[in-house]
Design a protein around this motif. Sequence first.
Motif, mmCIF file in Angstrom:
data_model
loop_
_atom_site.group_PDB
_atom_site.id
_atom_site.type_symbol
_atom_site.label_atom_id
_atom_site.label_comp_id
_atom_site.label_asym_id
_atom_site.label_seq_id
_atom_site.Cartn_x
_atom_site.Cartn_y
_atom_site.Cartn_z
ATOM 1 N N LEU A 264 0.818 -1.214 0.000
ATOM 2 C CA LEU A 264 0.000 0.000 0.000
ATOM 3 C C LEU A 264 0.856 1.270 0.000
ATOM 4 O O LEU A 264 0.342 2.374 -0.145
ATOM 5 C CB LEU A 264 -0.901 0.014 1.249
ATOM 6 C CG LEU A 264 -2.073 -0.970 1.238
ATOM 7 C CD1 LEU A 264 -2.488 -1.315 2.657
ATOM 8 C CD2 LEU A 264 -3.240 -0.397 0.471
ATOM 9 N N GLY A 265 2.154 1.109 0.214
ATOM 10 C CA GLY A 265 3.040 2.263 0.327
ATOM 11 C C GLY A 265 3.331 2.912 -1.019
ATOM 12 O O GLY A 265 2.924 2.419 -2.078
ATOM 13 N N PRO A 266 4.051 4.051 -0.994
ATOM 14 C CA PRO A 266 4.352 4.775 -2.249
ATOM 15 C C PRO A 266 5.296 3.987 -3.145
ATOM 16 O O PRO A 266 6.159 3.257 -2.676
ATOM 17 C CB PRO A 266 4.973 6.079 -1.749
ATOM 18 C CG PRO A 266 5.453 5.786 -0.361
ATOM 19 C CD PRO A 266 4.543 4.763 0.206
ATOM 20 N N TRP A 267 5.096 4.167 -4.477
ATOM 21 C CA TRP A 267 5.952 3.491 -5.455
ATOM 22 C C TRP A 267 7.336 4.142 -5.540
ATOM 23 O O TRP A 267 8.299 3.512 -5.957
ATOM 24 C CB TRP A 267 5.299 3.562 -6.849
ATOM 25 C CG TRP A 267 4.007 2.816 -6.957
ATOM 26 C CD1 TRP A 267 3.630 1.728 -6.244
ATOM 27 C CD2 TRP A 267 2.931 3.115 -7.851
ATOM 28 N NE1 TRP A 267 2.375 1.305 -6.625
ATOM 29 C CE2 TRP A 267 1.918 2.141 -7.621
ATOM 30 C CE3 TRP A 267 2.703 4.079 -8.821
ATOM 31 C CZ2 TRP A 267 0.707 2.133 -8.316
ATOM 32 C CZ3 TRP A 267 1.511 4.068 -9.521
ATOM 33 C CH2 TRP A 267 0.519 3.106 -9.271
ATOM 34 N N GLY A 268 7.397 5.434 -5.230
ATOM 35 C CA GLY A 268 8.642 6.169 -5.426
ATOM 36 C C GLY A 268 8.670 6.903 -6.749
ATOM 37 O O GLY A 268 9.684 7.513 -7.104
ATOM 38 N N PHE A 271 2.783 7.753 -11.910
ATOM 39 C CA PHE A 271 2.336 7.225 -13.202
ATOM 40 C C PHE A 271 0.887 7.650 -13.394
ATOM 41 O O PHE A 271 0.000 7.237 -12.628
ATOM 42 C CB PHE A 271 2.460 5.696 -13.221
ATOM 43 C CG PHE A 271 1.997 5.081 -14.521
ATOM 44 C CD1 PHE A 271 2.778 5.219 -15.671
ATOM 45 C CD2 PHE A 271 0.805 4.386 -14.603
ATOM 46 C CE1 PHE A 271 2.353 4.671 -16.869
ATOM 47 C CE2 PHE A 271 0.387 3.824 -15.795
ATOM 48 C CZ PHE A 271 1.163 3.971 -16.938
ATOM 49 N N LEU A 272 0.666 8.503 -14.383
ATOM 50 C CA LEU A 272 -0.670 9.049 -14.668
ATOM 51 C C LEU A 272 -1.278 9.718 -13.429
ATOM 52 O O LEU A 272 -2.486 9.666 -13.197
ATOM 53 C CB LEU A 272 -1.612 7.936 -15.168
ATOM 54 C CG LEU A 272 -1.219 7.258 -16.488
ATOM 55 C CD1 LEU A 272 -2.179 6.120 -16.799
ATOM 56 C CD2 LEU A 272 -1.192 8.258 -17.633
ATOM 57 N N GLY A 273 -0.435 10.293 -12.607
ATOM 58 C CA GLY A 273 -0.921 10.995 -11.419
ATOM 59 C C GLY A 273 -1.032 10.112 -10.193
ATOM 60 O O GLY A 273 -1.287 10.614 -9.099
ATOM 61 N N PHE A 274 -0.869 8.790 -10.370
ATOM 62 C CA PHE A 274 -0.956 7.871 -9.228
ATOM 63 C C PHE A 274 0.452 7.604 -8.681
ATOM 64 O O PHE A 274 1.409 7.477 -9.442
ATOM 65 C CB PHE A 274 -1.597 6.546 -9.650
ATOM 66 C CG PHE A 274 -3.017 6.691 -10.119
ATOM 67 C CD1 PHE A 274 -4.057 6.842 -9.216
ATOM 68 C CD2 PHE A 274 -3.329 6.684 -11.478
ATOM 69 C CE1 PHE A 274 -5.370 6.974 -9.641
ATOM 70 C CE2 PHE A 274 -4.630 6.823 -11.913
ATOM 71 C CZ PHE A 274 -5.658 6.972 -10.991
ATOM 72 N N ASP A 275 0.526 7.480 -7.341
ATOM 73 C CA ASP A 275 1.839 7.222 -6.741
ATOM 74 C C ASP A 275 1.854 5.984 -5.849
ATOM 75 O O ASP A 275 2.856 5.686 -5.207
ATOM 76 C CB ASP A 275 2.303 8.432 -5.931
ATOM 77 C CG ASP A 275 1.370 8.751 -4.767
ATOM 78 O OD1 ASP A 275 0.302 8.109 -4.672
ATOM 79 O OD2 ASP A 275 1.707 9.640 -3.964
ATOM 80 N N SER A 276 0.730 5.255 -5.768
ATOM 81 C CA SER A 276 0.676 4.034 -4.944
ATOM 82 C C SER A 276 -0.570 3.238 -5.316
ATOM 83 O O SER A 276 -1.522 3.764 -5.907
ATOM 84 C CB SER A 276 0.625 4.394 -3.459
ATOM 85 O OG SER A 276 -0.604 5.027 -3.149
#
Length: 501
Positions: A264-268, A271-276
């Motif tokens: 559930l944490g942030p990707w770092g 992508f298309l405004g999504f970060d997790s």
Amino acid sequence: MLAWTIYISFLGALATLAVPKNHLSLVRAIALVTVIAAFVLSSVAFIRGGTGAMTTVTLVPWMPSLGISYHLAADGMTLCLALLTGIVAITGVLFSWNISYREGEFFAFYLLLIGSVYGVFLSYDLLLLFVFYEIVIVPKYFLIAIWGSTRREYGAMKLAIYSFVGSAMVLTGLIAAYVVAGGKGMNLGTLAAYPFPLHFQMWAFPLVFTGFAILAGMWPFHSWAPTGHVAAPTAASMLLAGVVMKLGAYGCLRVAMTLFPLGLGPWGFHFLGFDSWRTVFAVLAIISILYGALVAMVQNDFKFVIGYSSISHMGFILLGLMTLNQIGLSGAVIQMLSHGVLAGLLFAVVGRMLYDRTHTRELSQLGQMHLNRVLPFATVTFVLAGMASMGMPGFSGFIAELMILIGTWKESPLMASCVGVGIVLGVVYVWCAMQKAFFSDNEVQTMEQPLPPISTPERIGTVILITASLAIGLFPKMLLRYISASINSPLFAGLHQGGWR
């Protein structure tokens, strides 16, 4: 004792099959006694629940070489959902009192479904949970395919295919977790405590969460639900919306979020405004809320209105899970219970009280019958259920949606605003359907013969469900203490150490 909710249900299924033909009353009596007995056991367990801590019910080695056990356990959340299953099961039998075609088989499949649902909620070994989860698919398919109505074969097949696809995704994730953890077993507590690598959790979490969310009716994997609800007989519709869809939401929380909290944490990166994945599923949940409500507004088939409203309300549950805070998660579980009761009541009104008497679900045709005069009990019941569903204070829907709204606001006021729009849309479609079906000014249609009155079993079932909704709405504390104990238990330690807010 709680394990006997499963065994009694399965024994009841066998007993109904053993009854000779033309003994309809005996079959009904066996089914009713079975579900009442299971409800009494779950009620006693709920009352004795104490602190709501996880307690082992049954532990027997099943496949020792693989570390798999027949392990049943219950905590506060399990006790609440077992209680919901018991309530919906009893009312489902009462609203199926008119079944006279292959009644023994009908109630056998019904009780098999009930027993399997209890099994899912009680399983603490994940392979055992998966086995019960798969068993659920079989009776719900045959209940729709044999006793259903509109496009029943299509509805049953679509539901089964979606369910199997979701199950395949869940099983893949569970096997991967089992192997990565050393292949020592599938105990939920043990796997939840295992430090799975971050990169593993990043792909395992969305896989397992989506697999369960398919059964929860999450957009865009929702289309099986409206067609399945419409095709199913009344009791099956009540169970599908009231309990079976909750299995999906329960799996999302109990399995995906506890095993893979770092997913559930942030990707770092963005992508298309999504970060997790948390943001992705929160947005999908909001789309479910708005899409389900908007589509429900334009339906002319009364059962489709309720079917799409379930998509919207299940979106509230999934959004509550993604808040990752105490009030949001607690609200999600309360919404599981609230929607379980209210969806059952709405489908009972539309499927049993109206369709079985008028033989139509078209709102335009129902509006010509002046149902508020012909069937006043059904009218009052729908008004109460509709008010409760749209969040009238005092009923369960209010406290559930309020908690999710607050939990969402803490994380994102913008998302909370979208939820507010969804609540308003819910008021609109419930009000429109109520006006068209019960209070329309259309010209009165002359009936060839008066409609049968509402039966005593239907009245009893209605009173049970309305009382349950009021009890949750007026006394949420009796459930929240169990739910809070579960969410703050060691099983959710990984979630608390990860993305908990």
